[in-house]
Write a protein that holds these residues in place. Sequence first.
Motif, PDB file in Angstrom:
ATOM      1  N   SER A 126       0.769   3.761   1.844  1.00  0.00           N
ATOM      2  CA  SER A 126       1.047   4.203   3.131  1.00  0.00           C
ATOM      3  C   SER A 126       2.193   3.262   3.687  1.00  0.00           C
ATOM      4  CB  SER A 126      -0.268   3.954   4.138  1.00  0.00           C
ATOM      5  OG  SER A 126      -0.764   2.778   4.003  1.00  0.00           O
ATOM      6  N   ASP A 127       2.507   2.233   3.231  1.00  0.00           N
ATOM      7  CA  ASP A 127       3.610   1.256   3.748  1.00  0.00           C
ATOM      8  C   ASP A 127       4.938   2.123   3.523  1.00  0.00           C
ATOM      9  OD1 ASP A 127       1.878  -0.681   4.649  1.00  0.00           O
ATOM     10  OD2 ASP A 127       1.838  -1.770   2.299  1.00  0.00           O
ATOM     11  N   MET A 153       0.801  -1.250   0.051  1.00  0.00           N
ATOM     12  CA  MET A 153       0.028   0.043   0.087  1.00  0.00           C
ATOM     13  C   MET A 153       0.889   1.319  -0.134  1.00  0.00           C
ATOM     14  SD  MET A 153      -2.755  -1.669  -0.019  1.00  0.00           S
ATOM     15  CE  MET A 153      -4.039  -0.514   0.229  1.00  0.00           C
TER      16      MET A 153
END
Length: 136
Positions: free
Chosen positions: A62-63, A60
């Motif tokens: 956000s990772d 993702m």
Amino acid sequence: MRAKRLALVAACLAAAHKKDYHVQKGDVVVIHVGKTCGGSVVDYIRKFTKMSEIHLRPVMPSDLDTAPLVVVVVRDPVDRVISAFNWHSANGGRPIKAAIREAASPRPDSILYHCFATVGAFADAVGAFAARPRVK
């Protein structure tokens, strides 16, 4: 091959420190693609720093938001398919406990490994399928 990959990872970590990326403990994210020596790379990096590993799930955005260093382990696609086939097949390299567990609760792709006795038979079938006439 494994030693070459680990040397490359060591060089990446050293370069990150030299280029003043300020790699701190926990800043390394490893995207572990199956059958690419990722487990060995993760074990190696853990000797030097804390890290997070993304394995068996999609990456993702956000990772990666706060990670100054991302390591993605890749492998020649054909070698990877051969390794994965051999690992998952009934005659492959899986530990016996995993094979027993698989027999009790088969994965959806397990039928593939029961259809072809060897990776060569699988490759022949793929080649025959690719060579058939296409409908336009």
